[in-house]
Design a protein around this motif. Structure first.
Motif, PDB file in Angstrom:
ATOM      1  N   GLY A 254       7.885   2.978  18.877  1.00  0.00           N
ATOM      2  CA  GLY A 254       8.173   3.268  17.472  1.00  0.00           C
ATOM      3  C   GLY A 254       7.053   4.068  16.815  1.00  0.00           C
ATOM      4  N   THR A 255       7.020   3.952  15.498  1.00  0.00           N
ATOM      5  CA  THR A 255       5.998   4.724  14.788  1.00  0.00           C
ATOM      6  C   THR A 255       5.044   3.753  14.102  1.00  0.00           C
ATOM      7  OG1 THR A 255       7.405   4.743  12.877  1.00  0.00           O
ATOM      8  CG2 THR A 255       7.519   6.656  14.301  1.00  0.00           C
ATOM      9  N   VAL A 256       3.918   4.306  13.657  1.00  0.00           N
ATOM     10  CA  VAL A 256       3.009   3.495  12.852  1.00  0.00           C
ATOM     11  C   VAL A 256       2.810   4.209  11.538  1.00  0.00           C
ATOM     12  CG1 VAL A 256       1.769   2.371  14.700  1.00  0.00           C
ATOM     13  CG2 VAL A 256       1.121   4.645  14.031  1.00  0.00           C
ATOM     14  N   MET A 257       2.419   3.400  10.531  1.00  0.00           N
ATOM     15  CA  MET A 257       2.267   4.010   9.218  1.00  0.00           C
ATOM     16  C   MET A 257       0.808   4.009   8.824  1.00  0.00           C
ATOM     17  SD  MET A 257       5.525   2.689   7.191  1.00  0.00           S
ATOM     18  CE  MET A 257       5.903   1.122   7.912  1.00  0.00           C
ATOM     19  N   LEU A 258       0.399   5.117   8.240  1.00  0.00           N
ATOM     20  CA  LEU A 258      -0.952   5.176   7.699  1.00  0.00           C
ATOM     21  C   LEU A 258      -0.840   5.139   6.187  1.00  0.00           C
ATOM     22  CD1 LEU A 258      -2.899   7.885   9.687  1.00  0.00           C
ATOM     23  CD2 LEU A 258      -3.128   5.437   9.827  1.00  0.00           C
ATOM     24  N   THR A 259      -1.654   4.312   5.579  1.00  0.00           N
ATOM     25  CA  THR A 259      -1.639   4.282   4.122  1.00  0.00           C
ATOM     26  C   THR A 259      -2.775   5.153   3.631  1.00  0.00           C
ATOM     27  OG1 THR A 259      -3.118   2.446   4.134  1.00  0.00           O
ATOM     28  CG2 THR A 259      -0.784   1.933   4.183  1.00  0.00           C
ATOM     29  N   SER A 260      -2.761   5.376   2.348  1.00  0.00           N
ATOM     30  CA  SER A 260      -3.841   6.191   1.791  1.00  0.00           C
ATOM     31  C   SER A 260      -5.176   5.500   2.058  1.00  0.00           C
ATOM     32  CB  SER A 260      -3.630   6.397   0.301  1.00  0.00           C
ATOM     33  OG  SER A 260      -3.350   5.153  -0.295  1.00  0.00           O
ATOM     34  N   LYS A 261      -5.123   4.154   2.128  1.00  0.00           N
ATOM     35  CA  LYS A 261      -6.373   3.435   2.378  1.00  0.00           C
ATOM     36  C   LYS A 261      -6.883   3.737   3.778  1.00  0.00           C
ATOM     37  CE  LYS A 261      -6.452  -0.921   1.286  1.00  0.00           C
ATOM     38  NZ  LYS A 261      -6.191  -2.332   1.485  1.00  0.00           N
ATOM     39  N   ASN A 262      -5.961   3.798   4.742  1.00  0.00           N
ATOM     40  CA  ASN A 262      -6.393   4.162   6.099  1.00  0.00           C
ATOM     41  C   ASN A 262      -7.111   5.497   6.084  1.00  0.00           C
ATOM     42  OD1 ASN A 262      -3.302   2.831   7.256  1.00  0.00           O
ATOM     43  ND2 ASN A 262      -5.301   1.867   7.455  1.00  0.00           N
ATOM     44  N   ILE A 263      -6.532   6.401   5.328  1.00  0.00           N
ATOM     45  CA  ILE A 263      -7.138   7.744   5.275  1.00  0.00           C
ATOM     46  C   ILE A 263      -8.530   7.658   4.666  1.00  0.00           C
ATOM     47  CG2 ILE A 263      -6.889  10.064   4.336  1.00  0.00           C
ATOM     48  CD1 ILE A 263      -4.765   9.536   6.324  1.00  0.00           C
ATOM     49  N   GLN A 264      -8.626   6.823   3.613  1.00  0.00           N
ATOM     50  CA  GLN A 264      -9.943   6.681   2.979  1.00  0.00           C
ATOM     51  C   GLN A 264     -10.956   6.128   3.963  1.00  0.00           C
ATOM     52  OE1 GLN A 264      -8.685   4.648  -0.685  1.00  0.00           O
ATOM     53  NE2 GLN A 264     -10.599   5.397  -1.502  1.00  0.00           N
TER      54      GLN A 264
ATOM     55  N   GLN B 263       0.851  -1.194   0.000  1.00  0.00           N
ATOM     56  CA  GLN B 263       0.000   0.000   0.000  1.00  0.00           C
ATOM     57  C   GLN B 263       0.883   1.240   0.000  1.00  0.00           C
ATOM     58  OE1 GLN B 263      -3.057   1.192   0.023  1.00  0.00           O
ATOM     59  NE2 GLN B 263      -3.739  -0.806  -0.637  1.00  0.00           N
ATOM     60  N   GLN B 264       0.385   2.271  -0.586  1.00  0.00           N
ATOM     61  CA  GLN B 264       1.160   3.522  -0.575  1.00  0.00           C
ATOM     62  C   GLN B 264       1.060   4.134   0.819  1.00  0.00           C
ATOM     63  OE1 GLN B 264      -0.596   6.658  -2.684  1.00  0.00           O
ATOM     64  NE2 GLN B 264       1.105   8.036  -2.372  1.00  0.00           N
ATOM     65  N   VAL B 265       2.227   4.253   1.482  1.00  0.00           N
ATOM     66  CA  VAL B 265       2.204   4.850   2.827  1.00  0.00           C
ATOM     67  C   VAL B 265       2.123   6.358   2.660  1.00  0.00           C
ATOM     68  CG1 VAL B 265       3.520   5.212   4.925  1.00  0.00           C
ATOM     69  CG2 VAL B 265       3.527   2.993   3.801  1.00  0.00           C
ATOM     70  N   VAL B 266       1.140   6.994   3.283  1.00  0.00           N
ATOM     71  CA  VAL B 266       1.045   8.440   3.108  1.00  0.00           C
ATOM     72  C   VAL B 266       1.346   9.184   4.386  1.00  0.00           C
ATOM     73  CG1 VAL B 266      -0.587   8.376   1.223  1.00  0.00           C
ATOM     74  CG2 VAL B 266      -1.424   8.344   3.548  1.00  0.00           C
ATOM     75  N   ALA B 267       1.401   8.476   5.514  1.00  0.00           N
ATOM     76  CA  ALA B 267       1.682   9.201   6.752  1.00  0.00           C
ATOM     77  C   ALA B 267       2.362   8.258   7.719  1.00  0.00           C
ATOM     78  CB  ALA B 267       0.390   9.722   7.361  1.00  0.00           C
ATOM     79  N   VAL B 268       3.333   8.817   8.433  1.00  0.00           N
ATOM     80  CA  VAL B 268       3.957   8.052   9.504  1.00  0.00           C
ATOM     81  C   VAL B 268       3.742   8.849  10.768  1.00  0.00           C
ATOM     82  CG1 VAL B 268       6.097   7.099  10.369  1.00  0.00           C
ATOM     83  CG2 VAL B 268       5.687   7.224   7.923  1.00  0.00           C
ATOM     84  N   GLY B 269       3.231   8.204  11.795  1.00  0.00           N
ATOM     85  CA  GLY B 269       2.985   8.969  13.019  1.00  0.00           C
ATOM     86  C   GLY B 269       3.201   8.094  14.223  1.00  0.00           C
ATOM     87  N   GLN B 270       2.974   8.688  15.391  1.00  0.00           N
ATOM     88  CA  GLN B 270       3.138   7.909  16.610  1.00  0.00           C
ATOM     89  C   GLN B 270       1.799   7.356  17.041  1.00  0.00           C
ATOM     90  OE1 GLN B 270       5.189  10.185  19.593  1.00  0.00           O
ATOM     91  NE2 GLN B 270       6.979   9.049  19.014  1.00  0.00           N
ATOM     92  N   PRO B 271       1.784   6.139  17.552  1.00  0.00           N
ATOM     93  CA  PRO B 271       0.525   5.631  18.084  1.00  0.00           C
ATOM     94  C   PRO B 271       0.178   6.392  19.356  1.00  0.00           C
ATOM     95  CG  PRO B 271       2.318   4.116  18.537  1.00  0.00           C
ATOM     96  CD  PRO B 271       2.877   5.179  17.670  1.00  0.00           C
ATOM     97  N   LEU B 272      -1.111   6.509  19.610  1.00  0.00           N
ATOM     98  CA  LEU B 272      -1.537   7.199  20.828  1.00  0.00           C
ATOM     99  C   LEU B 272      -1.524   6.177  21.948  1.00  0.00           C
ATOM    100  CD1 LEU B 272      -2.695   9.492  22.417  1.00  0.00           C
ATOM    101  CD2 LEU B 272      -4.920   9.035  21.455  1.00  0.00           C
ATOM    102  N   ALA B 273      -0.446   6.193  22.718  1.00  0.00           N
ATOM    103  CA  ALA B 273      -0.346   5.250  23.824  1.00  0.00           C
ATOM    104  C   ALA B 273       0.512   5.900  24.882  1.00  0.00           C
ATOM    105  CB  ALA B 273       0.304   3.963  23.336  1.00  0.00           C
TER     106      ALA B 273
END
Length: 1719
Positions: A668-678, A653-663
């Motif tokens: 580490g970081t988590v990746m959001l793909t464009s699909k997650n955004i959709q 999947q195309q990764v469009v965002a890398v961020g930190q999990p809310l914990a």
């Protein structure tokens, strides 16, 4: 048809026919004579018909058999050319419908023959078609023959013919059925009794059908026979037939003419009995066939499915189900079950593809699906067809993903050759490579290594099949990869779309109907009540039934749908596909919500939530919904649960965002793909559009959104909207541009989501708020104990929800603000910042919202809204307080006018700021205050004004920010201005309030306590203001002191008139003197350390670089201010009773300031002193002509009206001293009481002045660098005060006072100036200008002497003292005064431009010469006026003057300034010209005895000075100086010698000696320059001579002594001349050729000149006065003179000539013998 009936058309037809016949006859002329003849007779026949009949066409039709005959014969020739011509002619006739049934039969027979001979096949088909389509004359056998003919042509060898024939067949079949439809139309109105059909006897039942229907029936029946490979009943003569063609024809009939089958039992029967069994029979190979099972091994080989047949069968099935479902319920169940089976993984790929295409066709028909559900799923013992279809689609999709994994790679590659698994696996590999290389362009699904492209196959909602349309293919086509998947995918989407839109539409209708029925029921009339209730209950039943169907449909399909959609969602790599999947899940969730199916609703929502978050994201809310409920056995393939989302799919999947999990501890970081955004957008959409049906799912939705917002780094902005923000923890959040452009949209949707909460009912709203509060509490727990960025989602959204629900804010205000106040106290700064942001935004919005009733009428609500603002003051975090203040500021800006009872609360918030709370807080609080003062004072209750003053004052004392303190002082000024303008209203309101409080206090029995109590409340307000400013006047910061001081005095000056008279007492003692005391104390103890800079890079001027200097400025300002008030308000202060005490205190302050060791303070003190001394008593002041009526009104009367505030006051202040002095000496009688009072005040002032003067000018005992020496401006000011002061005290001014004054004047004049000030004060050396101090001293003495002049006798004894003073000043010209032990540089002998070279701390004495000279002029003037005064005579003033002048005169050239001795001479001459007569007058009294010797000495010292003239003295200068000497001698000759008898003899003797000495000097052995120079004074010598001679000989000698003196002098003179001449002759002789020294030459010349002068003088004298002895001595000189003739010097010679010439007068005979005196 009308076209063929028109006369022109008919005419044309006839012509054409004739020409056709002619052509035919021509063609057949040679070979076929019979045909020729027939043609010719035909022509005649046609002509005859045309001639005889009016209805030509009808006649033609009747005779058509004969007309057609020639052409049929022509066809029989089998000649191509002729045949073609004939067929064309026949077609023309047919098209004009002039062919009868018999003729038609003949034509068909003829065509059949041609067909059998394979001639003109295409023309034949054309002709058949024209025949059958233009009319309906062909029936039954003829029709069947024509149809068979077409069929036969279809099976020829020629391709073109085949295709044309096929098309013709199709058209003909259609025509047959169309005829039937038309026939039905014609007979529609005639109701027929249906004939009962028994059993299978179709033959019998056919007879009941009409002709066209019968044809159609026979045709359809035979088609079935043919497809079934049976002999046809009707289509006789068929030789061959293919199943595929037959099936196509069947399908087209069923598809195009469904009404035929539905309306006619005969046809329905065919459908049931013939078509369905046929289909099921033909399907059998497909059902039994298994993909992959080896065909060779089984003994009875299974017939392989044949693509063309199978595909056509499916088409037929589709049509059957679509059109005849109601007729064939059971059959359809079988068909549908078969379809589902065809999807199995072991069927050939093409079969699965066409099957899925077929299913797709049903999926786009929701009503059909509904029927399935009702007919099967809802029946008890029936197959659950609808559920099976959905599940089958799911399994199908799953199987597509799992195919490659079925066998090892080797087998799948081998299988690649046959169209089995290979078709998937091979491209899958290549697809994978593409992705690995990062070049994935195709939209596709990808799951666990299986890559399936998505093909665009159809528009949404329409099932356009590809393989079902491949009618020309015989071999099964290769199905492109991904085709089946794409279709199945579309099936699901269309299924969901269809079901939901259908159910929602019906739901909507039901709801609308319910609404109308309830509305009707709510206001029923008696009569209609029954029927309404009836209809309502029907309605209910209907709804219950519908609802059951809806719920069943949803329950049947949701599991399968969710399984399939989740899998696809996970596998999708294409945005559009993902969008569609999500849309499906969303619509399902919403539908479940509307139907109240909680489990399924939450399942779909959970799926969307999971899709939004990264894989395996730890979010507890989602994991509680167990996957078990969704994945029962039927949905798992090979034991793998569909719900399990595999991470493998994520890798592509195309990764469009890398961020930190809310914990709490993010790993580490988590990746959001464009699909997650959709997915997220879908989730937002769901919540936004369907919030009302979410209920408890809000928790799920919001939790997910919060996590996403966090990962994306959206931060809340104003109003709670989330905007893209930079994550605080460094570079953990990375967003691509794609997502960056999406973010604003997402945040927008997020906001709209909460905006729509205003449409929720109260219950849903509380669901939402509870969900948000619990999220917020979680976030708060997480943020404790670490300073990481907290999640602000919940807080921001609480704010948004509050804002949009303002209209019902009361129901949620307390829980909302209560929670936010907790957030405000959170230790995490971001967290509390947002709590505050939310809280303040809500308060502002609440206040601006247009409530009903408005806030002004609902004070309870207003205070409820403002209360949290007050609560915020209890929080100590400065950032929260800043927000609170910013909120106050905005409330003021928007709501200030309408705060009313809220004012104390708002002002309290501003006042609660403490000095230690940081600059920005104070600044914001201050902005609020500024706004209040500039805009809102008039709108607030007057009782709040004192709070405003206090708050403003407290800001002045805050030391964080200087500008604020200064501006707050400005605010106090503005407040005072406001008090002044609105005085009356404020006073009224305060008095009213005071009365109320007084009453309450009395009731309670307590004393009313308020500051400055006895004064009235309005005055107390002023006093509070003054007291605040007073405090600020002693602030540690100089700028604040300065500003506060200026403001305080301006305020008292401008507005003091409003105060009650008695209040002034408090102002003077409690405010002003109290302030002066404090300032004096601070100034005297201030630090002398240098302050380097004023903070930052502000440079401090050297005049302000120590605390002491800065306090000095304050002292100056304060003192000046108080003095000004005393000056301008004296008419108010004097009657207060203790004015003189106040006056003394003020003078004391002035004195201590004037004596302070600071130039600035001391000078300013004097200025204040001057100001209070210029006071004029008000009674006198009123006598000015501007106010004539008030002359001579005693002061006490004035007080009444003046103290009345607001009265215009006739008080005029003047600054012109002339006017004032004029007024003082005016003849107006004084008011006695006032005057006495005044005198005491003035004498107090004189004493103060004296103390200041004597203290400040007393030289210090020792000197060092820090010694304080008063400045020139100070001394000037001090002395300048005296004249004004003196005017008031002159009556009592005595000698002692004069003595005191003299001391001060003398000391002041002696004070030197510091060298760095000198360039500004000293005139340049060349200018003879007085300094202002010197001017002032002379002015003071001038004032005194003028006063003495006009004063009484007893004052005149002061003259001598004044002369003494002035003469002391005159002495300064030669001997500058000493100032203690201080060594000064004298400027008199230094050029001006060298001043700068002095060391900085040195002191420079002034150039006293101009001053001394001016003093001398004054002395002369004064003496001229007062020479005869007794005191002047008695005190020997003249002698003192002479004595004083003797000094510069004796110094002469040695004087510091040349002008001095010249002025001294001229002054002496003037004084003597006046004084000598007076002295002669008083000669007898002996008062002038001591003067004469002094005078003699003075003359002597001057005329024969010991000082040497400067080298550079010019001749002209010298002559001018000589003239002065001459003038002195003239004075002696005119004023002294004539009166010798009144003058002491010694004096006259001294004078004579002097003249003698002047006439010629004694010869000294050594020549000094001085003597030579003096000898050069020829004119002077001459004058002395002449005077001497004159007084020796011209007068009657009174005493022998005098004569003797004269004779003595002459003889001495002549003797000296003789000696000089002898010496010269001697030296001349000895010197030979050498010239004599210059001096000697000069001397001899002088002597010669003296001799000539003497002779001249002797001649002028009367002869009897000349002693004979003298003549003898003169003549004796003659020989000596003659001896000098030899001298070599030309100058001597010319002088000698002059000396010898007069001797001619002695050259004469003795007296008796004189003839003429000339010879």
């Amino acid at each position: 048809m009308s076209g063929t009936n028109s006369p022109e058309a008919v005419k044309k037809l006839l012509e054409n026919m004739q020409s056709d016949l002619r052509a035919l006859s021509l063609e057949c002329k040679k070979k076929f004579p019979p045909v020729k003849e027939a043609a010719e007779s035909g022509i005649i026949k046609v002509k005859t018909i045309a001639a005889r009949n009016t209805e030509i066409l009808a006649a033609l039709k009747e005779n058509s058999s004969e007309v057609v005959q020639p052409f049929l014969m022509g066809c029989g020739t089998k000649e191509p050319k002729i045949t073609q011509l004939c067929l064309a002619a026949i077609q023309r006739l047919m098209s004009h419908e002039v062919v009868s049934e018999t003729a038609a039969g003949n034509i068909i027979n003829m065509l059949w023959q041609l067909m059998e001979n394979s001639l003109e096949e295409l023309k034949l088909l054309q002709t058949v078609l024209v025949l059958l389509t233009t009319n309906t004359v062909v029936h039954d056998e003829a029709l069947s023959k024509a149809i068979v003919l077409c069929f036969r042509l279809h099976f020829t060898k020629d391709n073109i013919t085949n295709n044309t024939a096929a098309a013709t067949v199709r058209q003909v079949v259609t025509v047959v059925f169309e005829r039937m439809v038309a026939e039905d139309e014609r007979h529609r109105d005639i109701v027929e009794q249906p004939v009962l059909v028994q059993g299978n006897s179709n033959r019998r039942s056919v007879s009941a059908l009409k002709p066209c229907a019968k044809d159609a029936y026979m045709l359809f029946q035979d088609l079935c026979q043919l497809v079934n490979a049976d002999a046809p009943y009707w289509l006789v003569g068929m030789t061959e037939m293919t199943r595929t063609f037959g099936l196509e024809l069947l399908e087209s009939v069923l598809n195009d003419f469904p009404q035929v089958f539905l309306q006619h039992q005969e046809f329905s029967f065919l459908l049931k009995e013939r078509v369905c069994p046929l289909v099921i029979k033909l399907f059998s190979p497909n059902i039994k066939f298994r993909q992959g099972s080896s065909t060779s091994s089984s003994p009875a080989p299974v017939e392989k499915p044949y693509f063309p047949i199978c595909m056509r069968l499916l088409r037929v099935v589709s049509v059957l189900i679509k059109q005849f479902y109601s007729l064939l319920v059971t059959e359809c169940e079988i068909f549908l079950s078969l379809l589902v089976k065809f999807l199995d993984a072991d069927k050939p790929q093409w079969l699965r593809a066409v099957a899925v295409e077929s299913i797709h066709r049903f999926c786009v028909q929701p009503q059909l699906l509904r029927s399935f559900c009702q007919s099967y799923d809802m029946k008890q013992h029936s197959t659950k067809v609808f559920r099976d279809i959905v599940n089958a689609l799911g399994s199908f999709i799953q199987s597509l993903f799992l195919v490659p994994a079925a066998g090892n790679p080797a087998t799948s590659n081998q299988a690649g050759n046959n169209n089995l698994g290979g078709s998937v696996s091979a491209p899958a590999n290549s697809g994978m490579v593409g992705i690995g290389g990062g070049v994935t362009l195709l939209p596709a699904f990808e799951y666990r290594g299986t890559w399936i492209p998505i093909l665009t196959i159809t528009v949404q909602g329409s099932a356009k099949a590809t393989y079902l349309e491949m009618l020309d293919k015989v071999e099964p086509p290769t199905i492109p990869e991904g085709y089946a998947m794409s279709v199945a995918f579309h099936c699901l989407l269309d299924l969901v779309r269809g079901i939901t839109s259908m159910i929602e539409g019906e739901l909507g209708e039901v709801e609308a109907e319910c609404q109308t029925t309830t509305e009707e029921a709510s206001s029923p009339t008696q009569s209609s009540e029954q029927q309404d209730l009836q209809s309502a209950s029907d309605q209910m039943d209907k709804e219950i039934v519908s609802r059951a169907v809806w719920e069943e449909m949803v329950n049947a399909c949701w599991c399968g749908l969710l399984a399939a959609l989740s899998l696809l969602l996970d596998a999708s790599t294409d945005e559009a596909a993902t969008e569609n999947i999500l849309k499906a899940e969303l619509t399902m969730a919403a539908l479940c919500g509307r139907l109240g199916l909680v489990t399924s609703r939450d399942a779909f929502i959970t799926a969307i939530c999971k899709g939004s978050l990264p894989p395996h994201y730890a979010l507890t809310v989602l994991n509680t919904t167990t996957a078990a409920t969704l994945s029962n056995k039927s949905y798992s393939v090979q034991g793998q649960s569909v719900m399990m989302i595999s991470p493998s799919s994520e890798s592509h999947q195309q990764v469009v965002a890398v961020g930190q999990p809310l914990a709490v501890q993010p790993q580490g970081t988590v990746m959001l793909t464009s699909k997650n955004i959709q997915c997220m957008r879908t989730l937002l959409n769901l919540a936004h559009c369907h919030g009302a049906v979410l209920g408890t799912s809000w928790q799920l939705v919001l939790a997910t959104l919060q996590h996403l917002v966090w990962i994306l780094g959206l931060k809340p902005s104003s109003g709670g909207a989330l905007k893209p923000g930079r994550a605080v923890e460094g570079p953990s959040t990375v967003l691509t541009t794609a997502v960056m452009t999406d973010l604003p949209v997402i945040s927008n949707i997020l906001s709209r989501l909460f905006e729509s909460s205003q449409y929720l009912d109260d219950v849903s709203l509380h669901h939402l708020i509870n969900a948000l509060c619990s999220l917020s509490l979680e976030a708060m727990d997480m943020a404790y104990g670490n300073n990481k960025e907290p999640s602000l989602f919940a807080v921001a959204k609480l704010l948004e929800t509050g804002l949009v629900n303002m209209h019902r804010i009361e129901i949620l205000w307390r829980p909302l603000t209560g929670h936010l106040l907790e957030v405000c106290q959170h230790p995490n700064s971001r967290m509390r910042e947002w709590g505050a942001e939310a809280l303040t935004s809500l308060i502002k919005a609440g206040l601006t919202f247009n409530h009903d009733p408005p806030l002004s009428q609902n004070q309870r609500l207003q205070l409820l809204l403002l209360n949290p603002l007050k609560e915020m003051s209890n929080i100590n975090h400065p950032d929260i307080r800043l927000k609170q203040l910013e909120c106050v500021l905005q409330i003021l800006q928007s709501q200030g006018d309408s705060l009313g009872p809220g004012w104390p609360l708002v002002l309290g918030v501003m006042g609660a700021i403490r000095n230690d709370q940081g600059e920005s807080l104070i600044r914001t609080a201050f902005q609020c205050l500024q706004l209040v003062v500039t805009d809102f004072l008039p709108t607030m209750p007057c009782t709040c004004l004192q709070i405003v003053v206090d708050v403003a004052g407290s800001f002045g004392l805050h030391n964080q920010e200087l500008n604020i303190s200064l501006t707050s002082i400005g605010l106090l000024w503005n407040i005072s201005d406001y008090f002044f303008q609105r005085g009356e209203t404020i006073e009224k309101e305060l008095n009213k309030e005071e009365a109320l409080q007084q009453k309450q206090a009395e009731e309670k029995g307590v004393v009313l306590n308020r500051p400055f109590h006895p004064a009235p409340p309005f005055d107390c307000l002023w006093l509070c203001l003054y007291a605040k400013l007073g405090e600020l006047c002693v602030d540690p910061r100089p700028a604040v002191r300065k500003s506060a001081g200026q403001t305080l005095f301006s305020t008292i000056g401008a507005h003091g008139t409003l105060l009650q008279h008695s209040t002034w007492h408090t102002v003077i003692w409690k405010v002003l003197f109290h302030l002066l005391d404090r300032v004096r104390e601070s100034s005297t103890t201030a630090d002398k350390e240098k302050i380097e800079s004023g903070g930052g890079n502000i440079l401090i001027h050297h005049s302000r670089d120590t605390a002491e200097k800065q306090w000095a400025e304050t002292w100056v300002l304060t003192l000046a201010g108080v003095a000004r008030i005393f000056n301008t308000r004296r008419y108010l202060l004097q009657p207060l009773g203790d004015f003189s005490r106040a006056w003394d205190v003020l003078l004391d302050h002035i004195q201590s300031a004037a004596l302070s060791k600071n130039n600035e303070v001391s000078l300013a003190a004097l200025k204040s002193f001057q100001e209070i001394l210029q006071i004029v008593s008000p009674a006198r002041d009123l006598d000015k002509p501007e106010t004539p009526p008030v002359v001579n009104v005693p002061v006490p009367v004035l007080i009444g009206p003046i103290s009345n505030p607001g009265m215009s006051r006739p008080f005029v202040r003047t600054d012109s001293i002339g006017e004032r002095l004029g007024r003082y000496s005016s003849s107006e009688p004084p008011i006695v009481t006032d005057e006495l009072e005044d005198l005491n005040l003035w004498w107090a002032a004189w004493n103060t002045w004296y103390r200041i003067g004597s203290e400040s000018t007393k030289p210090p005992i020792t000197f060092d660098k820090l010694t304080f020496i008063p400045s020139q401006p100070f001394l000037t000011a001090l002395i300048q005060i005296f004249p004004a002061l003196y005017q008031h005290i002159k009556t009592g001014f005595n000698m002692d006072d004069l003595q005191k004054l003299g001391v001060i004047l003398h000391s002041a004049i002696s004070v030197p100036i510091s060298s760095d000030a000198s360039p500004f004060i000293l005139p340049s050396y060349t200018e003879a200008v007085l300094t202002s101090l010197q001017e002032a001293v002379l002015t003071a003495l001038d004032v005194l002497q003028k006063a003495i002049c006009v004063g009484p006798e007893n004052m005149q004894i002061m003259y001598p003292a004044i002369f003494d003073q002035l003469l002391a000043f005159v002495e300064f010209s030669c001997k500058p005064p000493q100032y203690g032990q201080l060594e000064t540089k004298h400027i008199a002998n230094a050029k001006y431009n060298q001043i700068q070279l002095f060391a900085p701390a040195e002191w420079v004495a002034l150039n006293y010469v101009p001053f001394a000279e001016r003093s001398l002029e004054v002395v002369v003037d004064l003496y001229q006026k007062t020479a005869c005064h007794k005191a002047v005579v008695n005190e020997k003033v003249l002698q003192n003057i002479i004595k004083t002048l003797r000094v510069p005169l004796s110094l002469k050239y040695s004087c510091p300034s040349e002008s001095t001795w010249k002025l001294a001479v001229s002054s002496l001459l003037k004084v003597l010209s006046i004084g000598l007569p007076v002295a002669r007058q008083h000669a007898s009294s002996g008062k002038f005895d001591s003067m004469w010797p002094e005078l003699a000495n003075t003359f002597e010292d001057f005329l024969f000075t010991k000082s040497i003239p400067p080298d550079n003295l010019s001749i002209q200068e010298f002559q001018r100086n000589e003239n002065i000497d001459v003038e002195v001698v003239q004075l002696i000759s005119t004023e002294i010698l004539p009166y010798a008898n009144f003058i002491p003899k010694e004096f006259v003797g001294q004078i004579m000696t002097m003249l003698n000495k002047g006439s010629i000097h004694s010869q000294s052995s050594s020549f000094t320059e001085a003597e030579i120079d003096i000898r050069l004074r020829e004119e002077f010598s001459k004058m002395c001579f002449e005077t001497l001679l004159q007084f020796s000989f011209s007068n009657k000698v009174t005493t022998p002594q005098e004569g003797y003196i004269s004779r003595m002098a002459l003889s001495v003179l002549l003797k000296r001349s003789q000696d000089v001449l002898h010496r010269y002759i001697e030296d001349e002789r000895l010197s030979g050729k050498c010239p004599l020294p210059r001096q000697q030459v000069t001397e001899i010349i002088f002597v010669l000149k003296a001799v000539s002068t003497l002779i001249d003088s002797l001649k002028k004298t009367q002869p009897e006065n000349v002693d004979g002895n003298t003549w003898a001595q003169v003549i004796a000189l003659y020989p000596t003179l003659v001896e000098c003739i030899t001298c070599s010097s030309s100058e001597v010679c010319s002088a000698l000539k002059e000396a010898l010439v007069p001797f001619k007068d002695f050259m004469q005979p003795p007296a008796s013998r004189v003839q003429n005196g000339e010879s």
